[in-house]
Design an enzyme around this catalytic site. Structure first.
Site, mmCIF file in Angstrom:
data_model
loop_
_atom_site.group_PDB
_atom_site.id
_atom_site.type_symbol
_atom_site.label_atom_id
_atom_site.label_comp_id
_atom_site.label_asym_id
_atom_site.label_seq_id
_atom_site.Cartn_x
_atom_site.Cartn_y
_atom_site.Cartn_z
ATOM 1 N N ASP A 281 0.494 -29.093 -21.082
ATOM 2 C CA ASP A 281 0.532 -28.419 -20.159
ATOM 3 C C ASP A 281 2.347 -27.202 -20.256
ATOM 4 O O ASP A 281 2.031 -27.284 -21.371
ATOM 5 C CB ASP A 281 1.511 -29.509 -19.663
ATOM 6 C CG ASP A 281 2.875 -30.093 -19.748
ATOM 7 O OD1 ASP A 281 3.456 -29.663 -20.943
ATOM 8 O OD2 ASP A 281 3.417 -30.864 -19.667
ATOM 9 N N ASN A 289 9.135 -22.634 -11.436
ATOM 10 C CA ASN A 289 8.908 -22.857 -9.996
ATOM 11 C C ASN A 289 9.817 -23.316 -8.698
ATOM 12 O O ASN A 289 9.954 -22.433 -7.710
ATOM 13 C CB ASN A 289 7.828 -24.119 -10.221
ATOM 14 C CG ASN A 289 6.789 -23.945 -8.987
ATOM 15 O OD1 ASN A 289 6.568 -22.890 -8.544
ATOM 16 N ND2 ASN A 289 6.494 -25.087 -8.423
ATOM 17 N N HIS A 294 7.560 -21.405 -5.284
ATOM 18 C CA HIS A 294 6.089 -21.500 -5.198
ATOM 19 C C HIS A 294 5.024 -20.015 -5.619
ATOM 20 O O HIS A 294 3.922 -20.189 -6.462
ATOM 21 C CB HIS A 294 5.898 -22.614 -4.482
ATOM 22 C CG HIS A 294 6.290 -24.315 -4.009
ATOM 23 N ND1 HIS A 294 6.342 -24.731 -5.061
ATOM 24 C CD2 HIS A 294 7.314 -24.179 -3.519
ATOM 25 C CE1 HIS A 294 6.793 -25.632 -5.408
ATOM 26 N NE2 HIS A 294 7.315 -26.161 -3.845
ATOM 27 N N ASP A 298 2.864 -20.161 -8.397
ATOM 28 C CA ASP A 298 1.251 -19.335 -8.522
ATOM 29 C C ASP A 298 0.555 -18.729 -9.809
ATOM 30 O O ASP A 298 -0.468 -19.121 -9.658
ATOM 31 C CB ASP A 298 0.680 -19.733 -7.277
ATOM 32 C CG ASP A 298 1.542 -20.996 -6.527
ATOM 33 O OD1 ASP A 298 0.857 -21.880 -7.317
ATOM 34 O OD2 ASP A 298 1.170 -21.335 -5.617
ATOM 35 N N ASP A 324 0.524 -27.965 -13.571
ATOM 36 C CA ASP A 324 1.094 -26.946 -15.030
ATOM 37 C C ASP A 324 -0.290 -27.275 -15.887
ATOM 38 O O ASP A 324 0.079 -27.247 -16.832
ATOM 39 C CB ASP A 324 1.651 -26.601 -15.042
ATOM 40 C CG ASP A 324 2.635 -27.479 -15.555
ATOM 41 O OD1 ASP A 324 2.999 -28.721 -14.929
ATOM 42 O OD2 ASP A 324 3.704 -27.451 -16.583
#
Length: 672
Positions: A281, A289, A294, A298, A324
């Site tokens: 991750d 984030n 968001h 993304d 993630d």
């Protein structure tokens, strides 16, 4: 004049009918020049039936030759039938050979044309030879010729249903002369027999034309059905692909990962090879984030996915598991060397900055790896151990790779034993609360106590909260634990002086349960302690998952009269944003800034800035982790009033609180 126009109209009508007849005849005789697929279908059907036609033709030629051998001249009775039999046998062999070999579509029309030509020529020659035999022999032999030609034409019509032009040509070339000869015979039985046979052949030809049209329509329908089946299969394949694809990163998704892992494990077990499962991750992704939104998160994941796709190759499978988190399968990894090389490749592809919002950000990743068969024999075991290695790596060496080892196995067993004991514990009797004072150094008095969880296990003894609190959060037991601890803390606080408050920590998981929040409100209102003397502490990690919901829960607690403190300030990603949006009463400076506050100008400036911020916002400010007099003097010089730490006191049980307050106040003139 009118007669002239009448004749003209009659002539035009005849020409029109003649034109229509020619068009109709041309359509009947046409081959599918512009439809190679239909031509290939017709040729395949011919390959099945034409050999039967040649077998019948050979038999009929032989029978006629035998019965007329002595009555007909040698040329008609021997030479011609022998030549016809040889030709028919060769054609039969060619068609039998063609049945075993597929013909390319582009050659189908050419072979249909050749088949029509050879079939019509051979059939016409055989029919002409049969008619030439009529003058020889008696009435029975004439009837034999009639029946033989009729049966041969009938067989021709049936076997050439997929090539109607050949059947029509044979009917015209052989059938018409045959009908004229037999219908003009002097014997009445022969004429009647010929008329009946002609009628049968005509009806059969009509059925042939209809069936030939049906054959073409069926061929078109079959191809249309096949086309739709192909389209359906393509759609099914596409849906299947999308069902196993993560649309954001273009990598396979979680479902595909576990399917691939099961197959890889099966292959590794059969081949006796090793296999590595890695979980990865992105470090600090949650903070990025939340800070940039968001949509920016993304975009970051999309960039990471594009970079990770470069590493996919033979023996390397990468999927996005969610958020993630990414999963990796390394086939035939040959131990840790290949895993370390892969980790280095990951660092290399991620080292270039990514676009986050309107700026560039450097990202890194942590990896947890489990190797088959050492770490486990099933997909579930490997995944859990890789997840544990990743969790351990995030706690100890973020940005690196942790390989699951025997040490981790021992730790897992210890934690499993710990979890088992905690699940079966009697929280009411085994959990208790320790209290650590918060002191106002300016007024030299205790103003509050922070309630700290303690667990005295009959089996394991006194267990560190650093072990059982995360365990309670992972095992979803933190909500009942919180209720038990709050009830005990409230009961103890009722015995304190009015000016001493209770600080109580809330877990992020408390905000996810409506029942827990309702239970906490009920405990506060029924405790007999003024809500204004209760202060709930929350960390930024409790706010990151769903800030709006957490804010709503805190608002409900404030509505009771309780106060709210933000704990571990300065360690999150968006503290100032949270301070501006939350209705806070207090900020607690994290102990990491206090360790070298007396020797580091940077730490001192940070502490001073936070204290000034709190003064400007009219918030109380508590400095945690004060352990030395040097730290205390520096903090006091920076303007700090409220401190907490081992210098003042370690956490004590409830029954020692009164003595600690009295002892501190008695020693107050010597403090500071």
């Amino acid at each position: 004049m009118s007669r002239f126009f009448s004749r003209g109209r009659e002539t035009m009508r005849k020409l029109l009918w003649a034109s229509r007849f020619m068009h109709w005849l041309r359509d009947l005789m046409a081959l599918p020049e512009d439809d190679p697929a239909l031509a290939a279908t017709q040729l395949a059907a011919l390959s099945q039936y034409v050999p039967a036609f040649y077998l019948v033709l050979i038999f009929n030629l032989t029978s006629l030759a035998i019965t007329h051998m002595r009555v007909a001249p040698p040329l008609l009775g021997r030479a011609i039938p022998l030549l016809l039999l040889i030709t028919a046998t060769i054609r039969l062999a060619l068609w039998l050979h063609r049945r075993r070999h597929l013909t390319p579509r582009e050659d189908a029309v050419r072979k249909l044309r050749a088949a029509r030509r050879s079939g019509v020529v051979l059939g016409s020659c055989a029919g002409g030879w049969a008619l030439l035999l009529l003058p020889y022999g008696d009435v029975y032999q004439r009837l034999q010729v009639e029946i033989t030609v009729a049966l041969t034409l009938l067989t021709c019509f049936i076997c050439l249903i997929s090539l109607r032009s050949a059947a029509i040509l044979l009917g015209l070339i052989v059938g018409v002369p045959y009908a004229l000869v037999f219908l003009s015979a002097p014997q009445t039985p022969v004429r009647l027999s010929g008329a009946g046979t002609v009628l049968v052949l005509f009806v059969t030809l009509q059925m042939l034309l209809r069936n030939a049209a049906d054959f073409v329509a069926l061929s078109h329908s079959e191809r249309e059905l096949q086309r739709r089946q192909r389209e359906t299969q393509l759609l099914s394949d596409e849906n299947s692909r999308l069902a196993y694809l993560d649309s954001l990163t273009g990598l396979p998704n979680r479902r595909r990962f576990f399917a691939e892992l099961e197959q890889a494990l099966s292959d590794a077990a059969q081949g006796g090879r090793c296999l590595a499962v890695a979980l990865m991750d992105l470090d600090r992704f949650k903070g990025i984030n939340d800070m940039h939104g968001h949509a920016a998160g993304d975009r970051l994941l999309s960039q990471v996915g594009a970079r990770l796709r470069r590493l996919v190759g033979e023996g390397i499978f990468i999927a996005r598991l969610g958020g993630d988190e990414f999963g990796v399968i390394l086939r035939d990894c040959q131990g840790g060397a290949a895993v370390r090389q892969f980790a280095a490749d990951v660092r290399h592809v991620l080292e270039a900055p990514c676009i986050v919002g309107d700026r560039l950000a450097t990202i890194s990743s942590s990896l947890g790896v489990a190797i088959y068969p050492d770490a486990g024999g099933t997909a579930e075991e490997l995944f859990e151990r890789a997840d544990y290695a990743l969790y351990h790596g995030k706690q100890t060496e973020k940005g690196g790779m942790v390989l699951f080892s025997r040490e981790h196995e021992t730790r897992i067993r210890a934690e499993a034993r710990l979890e088992q004991a905690f699940r079966h514990s009697d929280m009411e009797s085994e959990l208790w609360v320790a209290f650590q004072p918060i002191v106002d150094v300016a007024q030299r008095k205790v103003v509050a106590f922070e309630a700290l969880a303690r667990w005295q296990s009959p089996e394991l003894g006194l267990v560190s909260p650093g072990l059982f609190v995360p365990l309670a959060e992972r095992s979803q037991l933190v909500c009942p634990m919180t209720a038990v601890l709050l009830q005990k803390a409230l009961a103890a606080a009722r015995e304190w002086p009015e000016h001493v408050s209770l600080n109580f920590n809330l877990s992020p998981y408390n905000f996810t349960s409506v029942e827990t929040m309702s239970r906490l409100r009920t405990l506060v209102t029924g405790s007999g302690l003024a809500p204004s003397r209760i202060e709930f502490e929350v960390t930024e990690s409790a706010l990151l998952d769903d800030f709006e919901h957490a804010q709503s829960c805190l608002r409900e607690l404030r509505a009771l009269g309780a106060r709210i403190a933000l704990d571990d300030f300065g360690t999150g990603f968006s503290s100032l944003s949270h301070v501006s949006r939350l209705q806070l009463d207090k900020i607690k400076i994290d102990r990491s800034f206090v360790i070298d506050v007396h020797s580091s100008a940077t730490s001192a400036n940070i502490v001073k800035t936070i204290i000034s911020l709190c003064d400007n916002l009219r918030l109380d400010c508590v400095v945690e982790g004060v352990e030395t007099l040097e730290q205390l003097h520096t903090i006091a010089a920076l303007g700090g009033h409220f401190i907490q730490g081992f210098l003042i006191s370690r956490p004590v049980p409830a029954e020692a609180v009164a003595g600690l307050i009295a002892g501190f106040e008695a020693a107050a003139p010597h403090a500071a």
